[in-house]
Design a protein around this motif. Structure first.
Motif, PDB file in Angstrom:
ATOM      1  N   VAL A  86      17.707  13.416 -34.577  1.00 15.13           N
ATOM      2  CA  VAL A  86      17.935  12.470 -33.483  1.00 15.13           C
ATOM      3  C   VAL A  86      16.998  11.266 -33.622  1.00 15.13           C
ATOM      4  O   VAL A  86      17.394  10.120 -33.384  1.00 15.13           O
ATOM      5  CB  VAL A  86      17.750  13.157 -32.113  1.00 15.13           C
ATOM      6  CG1 VAL A  86      17.985  12.158 -30.983  1.00 15.13           C
ATOM      7  CG2 VAL A  86      18.707  14.331 -31.973  1.00 15.13           C
TER       8      VAL A  86
ATOM      9  N   GLY B  11      24.237  18.996 -25.761  1.00 18.89           N
ATOM     10  CA  GLY B  11      25.245  19.038 -26.820  1.00 18.89           C
ATOM     11  C   GLY B  11      25.131  20.294 -27.669  1.00 18.89           C
ATOM     12  O   GLY B  11      25.883  21.257 -27.509  1.00 18.89           O
ATOM     13  N   GLU B  12      24.164  20.315 -28.580  1.00 15.96           N
ATOM     14  CA  GLU B  12      23.997  21.469 -29.462  1.00 15.96           C
ATOM     15  C   GLU B  12      23.401  22.672 -28.736  1.00 15.96           C
ATOM     16  O   GLU B  12      23.490  23.800 -29.246  1.00 15.96           O
ATOM     17  CB  GLU B  12      23.103  21.079 -30.644  1.00 15.96           C
ATOM     18  CG  GLU B  12      23.691  19.997 -31.525  1.00 15.96           C
ATOM     19  CD  GLU B  12      22.775  19.665 -32.695  1.00 15.96           C
ATOM     20  OE1 GLU B  12      21.980  20.547 -33.090  1.00 15.96           O
ATOM     21  OE2 GLU B  12      22.845  18.539 -33.204  1.00 15.96           O
TER      22      GLU B  12
ATOM     23  N   GLU C  52      18.315   8.936 -36.301  1.00 17.53           N
ATOM     24  CA  GLU C  52      19.528   8.202 -35.941  1.00 17.53           C
ATOM     25  C   GLU C  52      19.250   6.893 -35.207  1.00 17.53           C
ATOM     26  O   GLU C  52      20.137   6.047 -35.086  1.00 17.53           O
ATOM     27  CB  GLU C  52      20.461   9.093 -35.103  1.00 17.53           C
ATOM     28  CG  GLU C  52      21.200  10.134 -35.924  1.00 17.53           C
ATOM     29  CD  GLU C  52      22.186  10.929 -35.097  1.00 17.53           C
ATOM     30  OE1 GLU C  52      22.185  10.757 -33.853  1.00 17.53           O
ATOM     31  OE2 GLU C  52      22.935  11.719 -35.678  1.00 17.53           O
TER      32      GLU C  52
ATOM     33  N   ARG D  26      18.827  10.314 -25.565  1.00 16.41           N
ATOM     34  CA  ARG D  26      19.483  10.853 -26.752  1.00 16.41           C
ATOM     35  C   ARG D  26      19.045  12.282 -27.044  1.00 16.41           C
ATOM     36  O   ARG D  26      19.868  13.121 -27.436  1.00 16.41           O
ATOM     37  CB  ARG D  26      19.197   9.959 -27.959  1.00 16.41           C
ATOM     38  CG  ARG D  26      19.916   8.621 -27.884  1.00 16.41           C
ATOM     39  CD  ARG D  26      19.903   7.898 -29.206  1.00 16.41           C
ATOM     40  NE  ARG D  26      20.727   6.689 -29.149  1.00 16.41           N
ATOM     41  CZ  ARG D  26      21.012   5.942 -30.200  1.00 16.41           C
ATOM     42  NH1 ARG D  26      20.544   6.262 -31.404  1.00 16.41           N
ATOM     43  NH2 ARG D  26      21.776   4.865 -30.062  1.00 16.41           N
TER      44      ARG D  26
ATOM     45  N   GLY E 104      16.669  19.451 -35.863  1.00 16.68           N
ATOM     46  CA  GLY E 104      17.466  18.739 -34.870  1.00 16.68           C
ATOM     47  C   GLY E 104      16.691  17.603 -34.233  1.00 16.68           C
ATOM     48  O   GLY E 104      17.227  16.505 -34.003  1.00 16.68           O
TER      49      GLY E 104
ATOM     50  N   GLN F 183      20.791  14.564 -24.472  1.00 13.52           N
ATOM     51  CA  GLN F 183      22.235  14.620 -24.692  1.00 13.52           C
ATOM     52  C   GLN F 183      22.588  15.424 -25.941  1.00 13.52           C
ATOM     53  O   GLN F 183      23.562  16.172 -25.950  1.00 13.52           O
ATOM     54  CB  GLN F 183      22.790  13.199 -24.808  1.00 13.52           C
ATOM     55  CG  GLN F 183      22.762  12.407 -23.507  1.00 13.52           C
ATOM     56  CD  GLN F 183      23.737  12.956 -22.476  1.00 13.52           C
ATOM     57  OE1 GLN F 183      24.903  13.182 -22.776  1.00 13.52           O
ATOM     58  NE2 GLN F 183      23.254  13.171 -21.260  1.00 13.52           N
ATOM     59  N   ARG F 184      21.798  15.270 -27.000  1.00 14.08           N
ATOM     60  CA  ARG F 184      22.115  15.957 -28.242  1.00 14.08           C
ATOM     61  C   ARG F 184      21.602  17.404 -28.265  1.00 14.08           C
ATOM     62  O   ARG F 184      22.361  18.328 -28.566  1.00 14.08           O
ATOM     63  CB  ARG F 184      21.503  15.188 -29.415  1.00 14.08           C
ATOM     64  CG  ARG F 184      21.575  15.927 -30.755  1.00 14.08           C
ATOM     65  CD  ARG F 184      22.983  16.054 -31.291  1.00 14.08           C
ATOM     66  NE  ARG F 184      23.410  14.766 -31.778  1.00 14.08           N
ATOM     67  CZ  ARG F 184      23.078  14.283 -32.986  1.00 14.08           C
ATOM     68  NH1 ARG F 184      22.336  14.986 -33.804  1.00 14.08           N
ATOM     69  NH2 ARG F 184      23.502  13.095 -33.337  1.00 14.08           N
ATOM     70  N   LEU F 185      20.316  17.600 -27.960  1.00 20.16           N
ATOM     71  CA  LEU F 185      19.708  18.910 -28.189  1.00 20.16           C
ATOM     72  C   LEU F 185      19.837  19.872 -27.021  1.00 20.16           C
ATOM     73  O   LEU F 185      19.963  21.080 -27.221  1.00 20.16           O
ATOM     74  CB  LEU F 185      18.224  18.742 -28.543  1.00 20.16           C
ATOM     75  CG  LEU F 185      17.910  17.862 -29.757  1.00 20.16           C
ATOM     76  CD1 LEU F 185      16.426  17.884 -30.049  1.00 20.16           C
ATOM     77  CD2 LEU F 185      18.706  18.302 -30.974  1.00 20.16           C
TER      78      LEU F 185
END
Length: 431
Positions: free
Chosen positions: A339, A294-295, A342, A286, A335, A289-291
């Motif tokens: 995560v 993604g972002e 979440e 995660r 950020g 994928q997110r930091l």
């Protein structure tokens, strides 16, 4: 190869002086791993003696009654073997892997420094190794970007007086202040056969190992009373998050988010282990994928999460990320925390769970694939849980973790009110 358990034989005995001996015979290759765990780490150190356990990791290679300075290493390497030692808050271990015909040499060397270090320890040797430790502190912690993060996180996670409050490297002031007699007393207290587990894995029969262990270790007297380590399983709630910001000579902002969880070896920490893998192991995690993907606020190779396997206190789960150019520390830390949070609101998917368990299975069998990896694992479970065979329970426990258990664990141990946040800012840059 099976998916769980420990598929090799394990035989154990205890010598009259209390030394526990664990043997796992494996005739696949003509090699043996010898691993000895002493139940002494930085958590055992009394006030004013921080760093002693780690210093002895160095001193144990500096000669004993029948082995000259540096000769231990020369003898093992000359026999075609390899060797090393490590210290952590929970224990100190010494290990060598040698051709099977040199098993007796390895056991004799370990016995000689268990029972014969103190008479051979001199002021010159002590002073020399104190200087080595000081240099290690500079090279590993003080002169490396972000190198002191662990030294800063520990006192944020564990309050003064807690056995995990101080790092293994210890206080240079404590090391400098202690005299030779104090170090000799520390060794006599903890480096005793009844405070150790000797593990041999590989091309050797248990009966032969037991006989050799008795031959070389049997005459070493036990320590009548070994001080109990202070209880670290309870950490008083601070009631508010702990935050520290460091301005240092670092190339980019970095953030750490840490939480106390459960002690290693129990069902709570098994769930946290899978949770940490979902959160921060590899490109499918995660955090990545997110930091990173993604972002795009974190550098791809500098984002992740991991648990620190401490067995006698709520062990930490640490998530970390290093900023891409143009991203400030505040945005990065926010950020990272988002995560983590979440995990309590966005359920772990079946694909995430399968991936995490596959990664953990691979890591487990990689550890088990070598005789030295198995020897260290059996020594750990014998020392910390009283049963080397309990090692076979770990992988099945990870594989049994459910998404519901991860959600419950996240809600329990990842609360923002109990969070530690450490950020690094580059010197001379407007943040």
């Amino acid at each position: 190869m099976p998916d769980s358990g420990y598929p090799w034989p394990i035989e154990t005995t205890r010598l009259d002086n209390g030394l526990r001996v664990v043997v796992s015979e494996d005739r696949t290759a003509p090699a043996v791993a010898v691993n000895i765990w002493y139940d002494v780490g930085s958590r055992h150190e009394p006030a004013g003696q921080t760093g002693f356990a780690h210093l002895f990791e160095h001193l144990m290679f500096e000669g004993s009654v029948n082995v000259a300075k540096t000769e231990h290493m020369k003898l093992v390497q000359g026999a075609g073997g390899s060797l090393n030692a490590t210290t952590n808050p929970d224990r100190t271990n010494y290990f060598e892997t040698v051709p099977a015909e040199h098993l007796e040499l390895a056991l004799w060397l370990e016995a000689d420094r268990m029972g014969g270090l103190v008479p051979a320890l001199t002021q010159e040797t002590l002073d020399n190794q104190r200087d080595v430790v000081k240099n290690e502190r500079r090279q590993r912690y003080e002169n490396v970007p972000y190198g002191d993060a662990w030294l800063r996180l520990l006192p944020l996670l564990y309050p003064p007086g807690h056995p995990y409050h101080h790092p293994t490297i210890g206080s240079m002031a404590d090391l400098n202040a202690a005299d030779l007699a104090t170090f000799q007393a520390f060794h006599a207290t903890y480096y005793a056969p009844n405070n150790a587990v000797l593990t041999v894995v590989g091309d050797a029969a248990a009966a032969d190992v037991f006989a050799l262990a008795d031959k070389y270790f049997g005459a070493i007297p036990p320590r009548p009373e070994i001080p109990a380590a202070p209880d670290g399983r309870t950490v008083p709630a601070a009631g508010q998050p702990a935050v520290e910001q460091v301005v240092a000579d670092v190339p980019a902002p970095r953030a750490y988010v840490a939480h106390r969880t459960h002690p290693f070896g129990g069902p709570g920490y098994d769930v946290v282990t899978v949770l940490a893998t979902v959160l921060g192991s590899g490109r499918g995690s995660r955090l990545y994928q997110r930091l990173a993907d993604g972002e795009r606020i974190a550098q791809p190779d500098l984002v992740g999460a991991y648990g620190v396997d401490l067995a006698h206190a709520p062990a930490p789960l640490i998530a970390t990320a290093t900023a891409r150019p143009g991203v400030d520390a505040e945005r990065l830390a926010a950020g990272l925390a988002e995560v983590v949070d979440e995990l309590t609101t966005v359920a772990v998917t079946a694909a995430e769970l399968d991936r995490a368990k596959a990664l953990l299975s691979t890591a487990w069998w990689r550890q088990m694939s070598t005789v030295d990896g198995r020897a260290d694992t059996l020594g750990r479970y014998a020392t910390q849980f009283g049963d080397p065979a309990a090692a076979g329970e770990r992988l099945p426990a990870w594989l049994a973790v459910t998404a519901e258990q991860i959600a419950e664990a996240a809600a329990e141990v990842l609360a923002p009110a109990d969070r530690v946040t450490l950020t690094y800012l580059p010197e001379g840059k407007d943040q």
